[in-house]
Structure formats: structure tokens, C-alpha cells
Write a protein that holds these residues in place. Sequence first.
Motif, short mmCIF file in Angstrom:
data_model
loop_
_atom_site.label_atom_id
_atom_site.label_comp_id
_atom_site.label_asym_id
_atom_site.label_seq_id
_atom_site.Cartn_x
_atom_site.Cartn_y
_atom_site.Cartn_z
N THR A 25 6.01 -1.86 -1.61
CA THR A 25 7.24 -2.41 -1.03
C THR A 25 7.79 -3.43 -2.03
O THR A 25 8.54 -3.09 -2.92
N ARG A 49 -1.72 3.33 0.41
CA ARG A 49 -2.42 4.11 1.44
C ARG A 49 -2.19 5.60 1.32
O ARG A 49 -2.88 6.39 1.94
N GLY A 50 -1.18 6.01 0.56
CA GLY A 50 -0.96 7.44 0.38
C GLY A 50 0.20 7.99 1.18
O GLY A 50 0.27 9.21 1.41
N SER A 51 1.12 7.11 1.60
CA SER A 51 2.30 7.59 2.33
C SER A 51 3.20 8.39 1.40
O SER A 51 3.06 8.35 0.17
N THR A 52 4.14 9.08 1.99
CA THR A 52 5.11 9.82 1.18
C THR A 52 5.87 8.88 0.25
O THR A 52 6.12 9.20 -0.92
N HIS A 53 6.22 7.71 0.77
CA HIS A 53 6.92 6.71 -0.05
C HIS A 53 6.10 6.32 -1.26
O HIS A 53 6.60 6.32 -2.40
N SER A 54 4.82 5.96 -1.06
CA SER A 54 3.99 5.53 -2.19
C SER A 54 3.76 6.66 -3.18
O SER A 54 3.72 6.43 -4.40
N LYS A 55 3.64 7.89 -2.69
CA LYS A 55 3.50 9.05 -3.58
C LYS A 55 4.74 9.21 -4.44
O LYS A 55 4.65 9.48 -5.65
N LYS A 67 -5.98 5.50 -3.51
CA LYS A 67 -5.94 5.09 -2.10
C LYS A 67 -6.87 3.93 -1.79
O LYS A 67 -6.94 3.49 -0.64
#
Length: 377
Positions: A25, A49-55, A67
Motif C-alpha cells: 500500500t 500476503r499474495g493478493s491480486t494487488h500485490s501480485k 508470502k
Amino acid sequence: MSINVSSIAPSKEAGPLRIVVCGTTFGRIYMKAIAAMPTYFRLVGIVARGSTHSKNVAASYGVPLYKGINELPTREIDAACVVVRAGVVGGVGADLALALLKKRIPVLQEHPLHLYEISQCLQAANAAKIPWSMNSFYPDVSSVRGFIRYAKVLRKHHELRSLMVTCSVHVLYPLIDILSESLGGLRPWSFSEVLAKQGPFTLVAGGLAGIPITFEIQNQMAPNDPDNHTEVLHRITLTTDVGTLLLTDTHGSVLWTPRLHVPRDKAGQLDMFNSEHAMMAQTVMQTACTMQHEDGANIRYSSVFEQQWPLAMQRALARFYQQIVTGKREISRQQTMLSACQCWQDLSRVLGPVTIIEQTPPRLVGLSQLEALCDEQ
């Protein structure tokens, strides 16, 4: 876009340090700054954590997404930034920092942390003889840097008489750090009980470094949108024996108002209409510095996030780089951090729990719309 980081030059021997960023973020501001400092750092991974955003963020920088700290190839990492909420605001940032420090990876950590969390991180870093530092960020924003610069000069040559500050509880710790730099320290400090609650603001009086101070703090939080709904970030008024220094906003202007003193003529009358007096030639409000584009126009909010914040972050990262390559742990800065955190916690204790608010996004109103409304009257 990069900046001159003053005397902190990259080390030819060390080369760019391999760095990871935990959090995607506010961590994106760190990544922008790192990308602009290729002779200092090379981003080699993101921890999230591996969210779509972080990917998507990891893919945009062409680096692996990890992760957890245990997934990191420790021997291939020289430094880390932890940009995840710490325990004081309900996150695991301090735990991540401690895990990295145990792997002997130096850490730059985003504020705020509780005093015991800072102590834990400093103990772990000092035991491993590696740097750990908390980044309060806002003292490196250009307008705030300008205010601090002038405040230091005023402190050295003139009498500081009082302070009035307005801020949101979201950025209360950085405010304390800004005031610490401006005043050359915080001790002794004291705070009254809450004097009043007026609208969204809570009023508290006190003193820092022997200077009387009045706090006007928005002690409110919107759980549905905790990063928004601040009435103001930082506004600081420093009164001295020769004039008043005003930081209009964290991203605004720094103004200087010479103290008004109307001379008297030989008969003892106020000589208000004599333009030969030096006082009469002074501009009432003098702009010391302002946030502007290179073309001189006032900056837009888009520039705050695209340029001004990454520029501020480069300053913090340059200091972090210097700590790593020189091996200096800056014990005096550690003590300053602990002092600022204790002061912040004491003030927070007086303020009491935040008031929970439910807010919808505010209506956007620019000056042109206000002028149009004025013309209608």
C-alpha cells in the motif's frame, strides 16, 4: 525523478544494495523512491500476503513476490523496508521487522510503533550490530523541511515564544518528530488535560522544550476508511520575538510574518503614513518556500503522490543506505526516537481513545467553484 541527497553519495565498493519491501500500500512510495536511486538500491523482491494487488505490483517491478519472511533468500538480500502497520495500530509490522533483524537484515520501518516495539527492534538491531530505524516520513517532505530549516535559524538567533499546531491523530507521531527537530529536542514536556472538544478537534495545552504549545487535534478515525477523513495533516504556527513562522499545510507553503511595530513620530503619534520607515516596506506575508512544479505552478495532489512523497522517501532511504555501508548505528538518533515516542504516547494518553466516525468521501470543491458561488451572491 531523483534528488540530490546532499553529502550522502553511493559507495563504489558497496554498489547498489539489494533491498526488499514488505507491504504494497504505502510500500509503493518506497518502491518508487528505490527505482529512482539505482546507484544506491536494487529492488529484488516484495513481501506481501499474495493478493491480486500485490501480485500486480510485483509484476510491474519485475521482482518475485514472497508470502513471508521465511521464503526470502536471506543471503541475496542486503536491506529491507517494512511498510506494514505495527502492533500499536493493530498490525504485524514489528514482528516482521524482528524476523528480518534475526536474519541480520537491516530494516527501515514505517511509523508508528509502540515504545516497547521500538525497544525490541533496537535491542535486536544492536545485538546484531546492524541498522534499524523508524521512518516518520513527513519531516522529509519539502515544505516541512523548509519549516524546520527556518525554525532552527530562529531558535539559534531569536526567542521562541509559543507554538500552535493543528493535525490529525493519523499523523500525530510525525508531528512530534517535526517539533523535535524544530526545537532541538522535546524535554521537558508536559500536557494538560483535555481543555475542550470543538467540532472534530480536541484541544490540549502544554509545553515542549520549555516552549508553550497549544494542540488542536482531530482525534477521530473512520474504521471503514482509516487512511482518509483527515481535516488537516499538519499546520504549525511558531511565534517568536521578531515574527511568526507558519507552515500552512504539510504540502503547502511556509510563510513568514515580521512582527508588526508601528513607529512613532517626534510628537509621539503613530507614524502610520510614513513610507520611509523600514517597517512600512515589509510585505505582510512573506513566502519562505512553497511546493511547486518546475514551471512554478502550484502542485496538484497527483504530484504529491507521484513526485513529492517519493522525493521525501529518497532522503530517508539515503540515510538508511549510509547507516548500512558505514556501519554507524547512530545511538543519539535512537535516543531521539525513544524520546519522541514517549512524548507521543503521553500526549495520546491525554487525548484518550479516538472517536469513531462513519464518513462518506467529501464533496470535491476547488477555489474556482468557491469563486463562482461568490459571484452568484
